[in-house]
Design an enzyme around this catalytic site. Structure first.
Site, PDB file in Angstrom:
ATOM      1  N   ASP A  32       0.866  -1.188   0.000  1.00 40.27           N
ATOM      2  CA  ASP A  32       0.000   0.000   0.000  1.00 40.27           C
ATOM      3  C   ASP A  32       0.899   1.234   0.000  1.00 40.27           C
ATOM      4  O   ASP A  32       2.087   1.143   0.338  1.00 40.27           O
ATOM      5  CB  ASP A  32      -0.908  -0.002   1.243  1.00 40.27           C
ATOM      6  CG  ASP A  32      -1.841   1.212   1.275  1.00 40.27           C
ATOM      7  OD1 ASP A  32      -2.324   1.624   0.200  1.00 40.27           O
ATOM      8  OD2 ASP A  32      -2.080   1.762   2.364  1.00 40.27           O
TER       9      ASP A  32
ATOM     10  N   GLY B 291      -2.811   9.754  -3.177  1.00 42.61           N
ATOM     11  CA  GLY B 291      -4.000  10.448  -3.677  1.00 42.61           C
ATOM     12  C   GLY B 291      -3.707  11.829  -4.235  1.00 42.61           C
ATOM     13  O   GLY B 291      -4.542  12.402  -4.918  1.00 42.61           O
TER      14      GLY B 291
ATOM     15  N   CYS C  17      -4.289  -1.154  -2.242  1.00 47.42           N
ATOM     16  CA  CYS C  17      -4.444   0.297  -2.346  1.00 47.42           C
ATOM     17  C   CYS C  17      -5.411   0.569  -3.493  1.00 47.42           C
ATOM     18  O   CYS C  17      -5.120   0.200  -4.642  1.00 47.42           O
ATOM     19  CB  CYS C  17      -3.078   0.925  -2.626  1.00 47.42           C
ATOM     20  SG  CYS C  17      -3.112   2.704  -2.891  1.00 47.42           S
TER      21      CYS C  17
ATOM     22  N   THR D 273      -6.164   3.379  -4.798  1.00 45.43           N
ATOM     23  CA  THR D 273      -5.626   4.405  -5.686  1.00 45.43           C
ATOM     24  C   THR D 273      -4.644   3.783  -6.678  1.00 45.43           C
ATOM     25  O   THR D 273      -4.713   4.050  -7.885  1.00 45.43           O
ATOM     26  CB  THR D 273      -4.938   5.492  -4.827  1.00 45.43           C
ATOM     27  OG1 THR D 273      -5.862   5.909  -3.818  1.00 45.43           O
ATOM     28  CG2 THR D 273      -4.513   6.672  -5.652  1.00 45.43           C
TER      29      THR D 273
ATOM     30  N   CYS E 141     -11.066   3.272   0.363  1.00 46.66           N
ATOM     31  CA  CYS E 141      -9.614   3.444   0.550  1.00 46.66           C
ATOM     32  C   CYS E 141      -9.241   2.533   1.697  1.00 46.66           C
ATOM     33  O   CYS E 141      -9.962   2.482   2.716  1.00 46.66           O
ATOM     34  CB  CYS E 141      -9.314   4.906   0.879  1.00 46.66           C
ATOM     35  SG  CYS E 141      -7.648   5.201   1.505  1.00 46.66           S
ATOM     36  N   THR E 142      -8.151   1.804   1.554  1.00 47.09           N
ATOM     37  CA  THR E 142      -7.843   0.790   2.575  1.00 47.09           C
ATOM     38  C   THR E 142      -7.418   1.405   3.913  1.00 47.09           C
ATOM     39  O   THR E 142      -7.337   0.695   4.917  1.00 47.09           O
ATOM     40  CB  THR E 142      -6.765  -0.192   2.069  1.00 47.09           C
ATOM     41  OG1 THR E 142      -5.621   0.565   1.622  1.00 47.09           O
ATOM     42  CG2 THR E 142      -7.291  -1.040   0.939  1.00 47.09           C
ATOM     43  N   HIS E 143      -7.140   2.704   3.934  1.00 43.95           N
ATOM     44  CA  HIS E 143      -6.878   3.363   5.221  1.00 43.95           C
ATOM     45  C   HIS E 143      -8.161   3.522   6.042  1.00 43.95           C
ATOM     46  O   HIS E 143      -8.094   3.608   7.269  1.00 43.95           O
ATOM     47  CB  HIS E 143      -6.280   4.764   5.004  1.00 43.95           C
ATOM     48  CG  HIS E 143      -4.836   4.787   4.637  1.00 43.95           C
ATOM     49  ND1 HIS E 143      -4.369   4.374   3.419  1.00 43.95           N
ATOM     50  CD2 HIS E 143      -3.744   5.195   5.349  1.00 43.95           C
ATOM     51  CE1 HIS E 143      -3.045   4.532   3.385  1.00 43.95           C
ATOM     52  NE2 HIS E 143      -2.645   5.026   4.536  1.00 43.95           N
TER      53      HIS E 143
HETATM   54  N1  DGL Z   1      -4.765   3.130   1.011  1.00 43.96           N
HETATM   55  C1  DGL Z   1      -4.774   3.908  -0.205  1.00 43.96           C
HETATM   56  C2  DGL Z   1      -6.047   3.607  -0.985  1.00 43.96           C
HETATM   57  O1  DGL Z   1      -6.641   2.575  -0.758  1.00 43.96           O
HETATM   58  C3  DGL Z   1      -4.480   5.353   0.092  1.00 43.96           C
HETATM   59  C4  DGL Z   1      -4.015   6.119  -1.084  1.00 43.96           C
HETATM   60  C5  DGL Z   1      -3.210   7.346  -0.748  1.00 43.96           C
HETATM   61  O2  DGL Z   1      -2.070   7.198  -0.306  1.00 43.96           O
HETATM   62  O3  DGL Z   1      -3.719   8.444  -0.983  1.00 43.96           O
HETATM   63  O4  DGL Z   1      -6.459   4.342  -1.841  1.00 43.96           O
END
Ligand code: DGL
Length: 290
Positions: free
Chosen positions: A16, A49, A79, A81, A189-191
């Site tokens: 990620d 992002g 991720c 994105t 988003c995985t966060h």
């Molecule tokens: N975890 C990422 C996602 O799923 C975050 C992307 C980012 O760093 O903006 O989109």
């Protein structure tokens, strides 16, 4: 580079932009406890992002190649994105099977009773052709309210998952969805699964939260089976996740936050290796900075 063909006991790479993919790693550990995992957080260059498409593709390929060189038998691009911008590009260039992630528009369309659903994701994910096609394919009679989650990845990256400022930021994103009648919220988003308690404190039981990490772990299981690459208990000494984390954690930053979040949210006390994974764009960046 000539590498031996991966075998069942080889690790799965999970990557990620930062710490968010830990929500996917958590689901993979639960679904596939016999697997060895190597997690890479590209925290030095997060958030993605706000990056351009070429940067995201360049990093995803470089980290995928690095994981192949570490012996990975499959790669999970954990991720949204990076998946939205680069999965086809990277799939065409790596020799191992890839699993990507995408916002759960399809489950939202199945779950929503009010026929209004919110999608919280990065700006890059929301504007991608892949996401637009996903909505066109599955939304049908569902009204989809898209909201970029500016600032949320940065909050999780500094291990803030519940400060008053963060809850206020989230409220600004989610309240208009509630006001518009949304009963379902896609965490695109995985966060964001790490923010579920904060989101619940705002929406209570009025919304179903859609997190696709368990579906991704099941998809990974199917892909491993298709390629005859699934580890069995005999490939390791213990299949009990708590007894044996079976995971190696790597960060392109100092790793302190990765270590803290893995401990706090996953109960995994593991050292974090600081790794350097240069790529064309980061060489340009750092060359210019020098
Ligand atoms: N975890 C990422 C996602 O799923 C975050 C992307 C980012 O760093 O903006 O989109």
């Amino acid at each position: 580079m000539n590498l031996p063909a991966p075998h069942c006991a080889a690790p799965i790479g999970i990557f990620d932009s930062g710490l968010g993919g830990l929500s996917v790693l958590r689901a993979v550990r639960a679904q596939l406890p016999a697997e060895q995992l190597v997690y890479v957080a590209d925290s030095r260059y997060a958030p993605y992002g706000q990056r351009d498409d070429d940067f995201i593709a360049d990093r995803t390929l470089a980290i995928g190649e690095w994981l192949v060189a570490q012996g990975a038998k499959a790669l999970v691009v954990a991720c949204n994105t990076a998946t939205a911008q680069s999965i086809e590009f990277v799939r065409a260039r790596l020799s191992i099977p890839l699993v990507g992630v995408e916002p759960g528009v399809k489950p939202a369309a199945q779950l929503s009773k009010s026929r209004v659903a919110g999608v919280l994701a990065t700006q890059v994910t929301l504007r991608s052709a892949r996401f637009q096609a996903l909505v066109a394919r599955h939304a049908d009679d569902l009204r989809v309210l898209c909201q970029p989650g500016h600032g949320l990845v940065e909050a999780v990256e500094r291990c803030d998952i519940g400060s008053p400022e963060l809850v206020a930021l989230l409220r600004g994103y989610v309240q208009p969805m509630l006001d518009a009648g949304a009963d379902t919220l896609v965490l695109g988003c995985t966060h964001y699964p790490f923010l579920d308690t904060a989101i619940r404190s705002i929406v209570g039981e009025r919304m179903t939260l859609v997190d696709t990490s368990i579906a991704i772990a099941r998809q990974l299981e199917r892909v491993l089976d298709q390629h005859g690459l699934r580890a069995t208990a005999a490939d390791g000494e213990s299949t009990e996740p708590a007894a044996n984390p079976r995971a190696r954690f790597c960060s392109t930053s100092d790793g302190a936050h990765l270590r803290a979040l893995a401990a706090a949210l996953l109960g995994i006390e593991a050292p974090v290796e600081c790794v350097q994974i240069p790529s064309r764009r980061t060489r340009e960046l750092e060359g210019n900075a020098a």
